[in-house]
Design a protein around this motif. Structure first.
Motif, PDB file in Angstrom:
ATOM      1  N   ILE A   1       0.874  -1.191   0.000  1.00  0.00           N
ATOM      2  CA  ILE A   1       0.000   0.000   0.000  1.00  0.00           C
ATOM      3  C   ILE A   1       0.903   1.231   0.000  1.00  0.00           C
ATOM      4  O   ILE A   1       1.585   1.503   0.983  1.00  0.00           O
ATOM      5  CB  ILE A   1      -0.949  -0.014   1.213  1.00  0.00           C
ATOM      6  CG1 ILE A   1      -1.855  -1.256   1.140  1.00  0.00           C
ATOM      7  CG2 ILE A   1      -1.787   1.268   1.240  1.00  0.00           C
ATOM      8  CD1 ILE A   1      -2.769  -1.441   2.335  1.00  0.00           C
ATOM      9  N   GLU A   2       0.913   1.952  -1.108  1.00  0.00           N
ATOM     10  CA  GLU A   2       1.927   2.994  -1.307  1.00  0.00           C
ATOM     11  C   GLU A   2       1.371   4.409  -1.421  1.00  0.00           C
ATOM     12  O   GLU A   2       2.140   5.361  -1.447  1.00  0.00           O
ATOM     13  CB  GLU A   2       2.738   2.674  -2.565  1.00  0.00           C
ATOM     14  CG  GLU A   2       3.347   1.293  -2.470  1.00  0.00           C
ATOM     15  CD  GLU A   2       4.692   1.174  -3.135  1.00  0.00           C
ATOM     16  OE1 GLU A   2       5.286   2.191  -3.479  1.00  0.00           O
ATOM     17  OE2 GLU A   2       5.129   0.022  -3.300  1.00  0.00           O
ATOM     18  N   GLY A   3       0.035   4.541  -1.546  1.00  0.00           N
ATOM     19  CA  GLY A   3      -0.450   5.904  -1.717  1.00  0.00           C
ATOM     20  C   GLY A   3      -1.959   5.990  -1.750  1.00  0.00           C
ATOM     21  O   GLY A   3      -2.674   4.997  -1.538  1.00  0.00           O
ATOM     22  N   LEU A   4      -2.430   7.200  -2.031  1.00  0.00           N
ATOM     23  CA  LEU A   4      -3.854   7.464  -2.209  1.00  0.00           C
ATOM     24  C   LEU A   4      -4.112   7.825  -3.664  1.00  0.00           C
ATOM     25  O   LEU A   4      -3.264   8.401  -4.337  1.00  0.00           O
ATOM     26  CB  LEU A   4      -4.305   8.629  -1.332  1.00  0.00           C
ATOM     27  CG  LEU A   4      -4.191   8.477   0.187  1.00  0.00           C
ATOM     28  CD1 LEU A   4      -4.714   9.737   0.878  1.00  0.00           C
ATOM     29  CD2 LEU A   4      -4.936   7.245   0.694  1.00  0.00           C
ATOM     30  N   MET A   5      -5.310   7.473  -4.121  1.00  0.00           N
ATOM     31  CA  MET A   5      -5.772   7.900  -5.447  1.00  0.00           C
ATOM     32  C   MET A   5      -7.100   8.615  -5.286  1.00  0.00           C
ATOM     33  O   MET A   5      -7.909   8.231  -4.431  1.00  0.00           O
ATOM     34  CB  MET A   5      -5.947   6.681  -6.355  1.00  0.00           C
ATOM     35  CG  MET A   5      -6.326   7.044  -7.798  1.00  0.00           C
ATOM     36  SD  MET A   5      -8.095   7.130  -8.070  1.00  0.00           S
ATOM     37  CE  MET A   5      -8.330   5.761  -9.185  1.00  0.00           C
TER      38      MET A   5
ATOM     39  N   LEU B   1       0.812   9.957  -4.517  1.00  0.00           N
ATOM     40  CA  LEU B   1      -0.498  10.591  -4.675  1.00  0.00           C
ATOM     41  C   LEU B   1      -0.861  10.508  -6.149  1.00  0.00           C
ATOM     42  O   LEU B   1      -0.302  11.213  -6.984  1.00  0.00           O
ATOM     43  CB  LEU B   1      -0.456  12.057  -4.227  1.00  0.00           C
ATOM     44  CG  LEU B   1      -0.336  12.299  -2.722  1.00  0.00           C
ATOM     45  CD1 LEU B   1      -0.082  13.771  -2.448  1.00  0.00           C
ATOM     46  CD2 LEU B   1      -1.594  11.837  -1.983  1.00  0.00           C
ATOM     47  N   SER B   2      -1.779   9.587  -6.460  1.00  0.00           N
ATOM     48  CA  SER B   2      -2.243   9.415  -7.837  1.00  0.00           C
ATOM     49  C   SER B   2      -3.449  10.317  -8.019  1.00  0.00           C
ATOM     50  O   SER B   2      -4.565   9.985  -7.639  1.00  0.00           O
ATOM     51  CB  SER B   2      -2.613   7.943  -8.071  1.00  0.00           C
ATOM     52  OG  SER B   2      -3.269   7.790  -9.308  1.00  0.00           O
ATOM     53  N   MET B   3      -3.209  11.492  -8.566  1.00  0.00           N
ATOM     54  CA  MET B   3      -4.315  12.443  -8.734  1.00  0.00           C
ATOM     55  C   MET B   3      -4.005  13.384  -9.892  1.00  0.00           C
ATOM     56  O   MET B   3      -2.862  13.745 -10.130  1.00  0.00           O
ATOM     57  CB  MET B   3      -4.603  13.211  -7.434  1.00  0.00           C
ATOM     58  CG  MET B   3      -3.439  13.909  -6.798  1.00  0.00           C
ATOM     59  SD  MET B   3      -3.870  14.542  -5.134  1.00  0.00           S
ATOM     60  CE  MET B   3      -2.605  15.835  -4.957  1.00  0.00           C
ATOM     61  N   GLY B   4      -5.057  13.733 -10.600  1.00  0.00           N
ATOM     62  CA  GLY B   4      -4.904  14.590 -11.769  1.00  0.00           C
ATOM     63  C   GLY B   4      -5.112  13.823 -13.053  1.00  0.00           C
ATOM     64  O   GLY B   4      -4.503  12.773 -13.280  1.00  0.00           O
TER      65      GLY B   4
ATOM     66  N   ILE C   1       0.235  11.193 -12.413  1.00  0.00           N
ATOM     67  CA  ILE C   1      -0.933  11.767 -13.098  1.00  0.00           C
ATOM     68  C   ILE C   1      -1.378  10.783 -14.175  1.00  0.00           C
ATOM     69  O   ILE C   1      -0.560  10.120 -14.807  1.00  0.00           O
ATOM     70  CB  ILE C   1      -0.617  13.158 -13.696  1.00  0.00           C
ATOM     71  CG1 ILE C   1       0.642  13.110 -14.572  1.00  0.00           C
ATOM     72  CG2 ILE C   1      -0.450  14.193 -12.585  1.00  0.00           C
ATOM     73  CD1 ILE C   1       0.962  14.435 -15.276  1.00  0.00           C
ATOM     74  N   ARG C   2      -2.700  10.672 -14.344  1.00  0.00           N
ATOM     75  CA  ARG C   2      -3.274   9.678 -15.254  1.00  0.00           C
ATOM     76  C   ARG C   2      -3.883  10.407 -16.456  1.00  0.00           C
ATOM     77  O   ARG C   2      -4.967  10.969 -16.363  1.00  0.00           O
ATOM     78  CB  ARG C   2      -4.346   8.863 -14.510  1.00  0.00           C
ATOM     79  CG  ARG C   2      -3.876   8.329 -13.145  1.00  0.00           C
ATOM     80  CD  ARG C   2      -4.977   7.601 -12.383  1.00  0.00           C
ATOM     81  NE  ARG C   2      -6.182   8.385 -12.188  1.00  0.00           N
ATOM     82  CZ  ARG C   2      -6.387   9.246 -11.182  1.00  0.00           C
ATOM     83  NH1 ARG C   2      -5.445   9.436 -10.262  1.00  0.00           N
ATOM     84  NH2 ARG C   2      -7.516   9.906 -11.093  1.00  0.00           N
ATOM     85  N   LEU C   3      -3.169  10.393 -17.569  1.00  0.00           N
ATOM     86  CA  LEU C   3      -3.571  11.220 -18.712  1.00  0.00           C
ATOM     87  C   LEU C   3      -3.928  10.361 -19.923  1.00  0.00           C
ATOM     88  O   LEU C   3      -3.140   9.522 -20.343  1.00  0.00           O
ATOM     89  CB  LEU C   3      -2.448  12.182 -19.097  1.00  0.00           C
ATOM     90  CG  LEU C   3      -1.907  13.108 -17.996  1.00  0.00           C
ATOM     91  CD1 LEU C   3      -0.903  14.095 -18.573  1.00  0.00           C
ATOM     92  CD2 LEU C   3      -3.016  13.842 -17.268  1.00  0.00           C
TER      93      LEU C   3
END
Length: 218
Positions: A147-151, A188-191, A207-209
């Motif tokens: 568990i490495e981060g938040l999305m 932090l997986s966001m954007g 970032i998920r583009l």
């Protein structure tokens, strides 16, 4: 503009420390290869069957890191575990516990982000903050998940200030979790295509583009 030109522009706007995950759902393998030849190695899909077909075609591209970003049905969890290095969309305690059991059996230990909802949104999955704090003691013992981060995915229609504020709150939540638990959340997986610069400003590490790289989906 070409995929390479789009990537040139995006990468000139973000720090090199931010990981660009190219979202390729409903995009052909030729588009993935184009981004790959540019230098992109992180690719995300949200449908298991579609992803596996593409992965089979790309078997010789062994250094691709595959990310799963869609909602996970329990019956698809094993396939996701076997075919993805990262799972961004672990959105409930029940799912986390199920993945942990599967990981223990298969000895595949995925990198995981926990999906949180900082604002009410009936169209999105994920923990609301109070619910997350209740479940945290049960998440800590899950030793087969990395568990490495938040999305997070923002609701549609927010103003720029509301986006910034929500990304900021996601980062603050990760910091508090690190202080109060054994979890150490560095990611932090966001954007996404419409708000990634705001996410980067507030500390996004991934970032998920999709459409901004490959054009609008059909």
């Amino acid at each position: 503009m070409t995929i390479a030109e789009n990537l040139d522009k995006i990468l000139s706007e973000i720090p090199s420390s931010v990981r660009l995950v190219a979202v390729t759902k409903k995009k052909p393998v030729t588009a993935i290869k184009e981004a790959y030849h540019y230098g992109i190695r992180d690719f995300a899909e949200s449908r298991v069957q579609e992803a596996i077909l593409k992965q089979e075609e790309l078997q010789d591209h062994k250094d691709i890191c595959w990310h799963f970003i869609g909602h996970i049905q329990t019956n698809k969890a094993k396939k996701i575990l076997e075919n993805f290095h990262w799972i961004h969309s672990v959105d409930s305690l029940k799912l986390a516990e199920h993945l942990d059991k599967l990981a223990a059996k298969t000895s595949i230990y995925p990198h995981v982000c926990l999906q949180v909802k900082l604002l009410p949104d009936p169209n999105k999955y994920g923990w609301e903050v109070m619910e997350f704090w209740q479940d945290l003691p049960k998440l800590e013992p899950l030793k087969h998940l990395k568990i490495e981060g938040l999305m997070t995915i923002l609701p549609l229609g927010l103003s720029e200030n509301e986006c910034l504020e929500t990304f900021e709150k996601t980062k603050e939540l990760a910091t508090k979790i690190n202080e109060k638990s054994s979890l150490q959340l560095k990611e932090l997986s966001m954007g996404m295509s419409n708000d990634y610069l705001l996410a980067v400003e507030k500390g996004a590490t991934m970032i998920r583009l999709g459409s901004i790289i490959f054009g609008a989906r059909n």
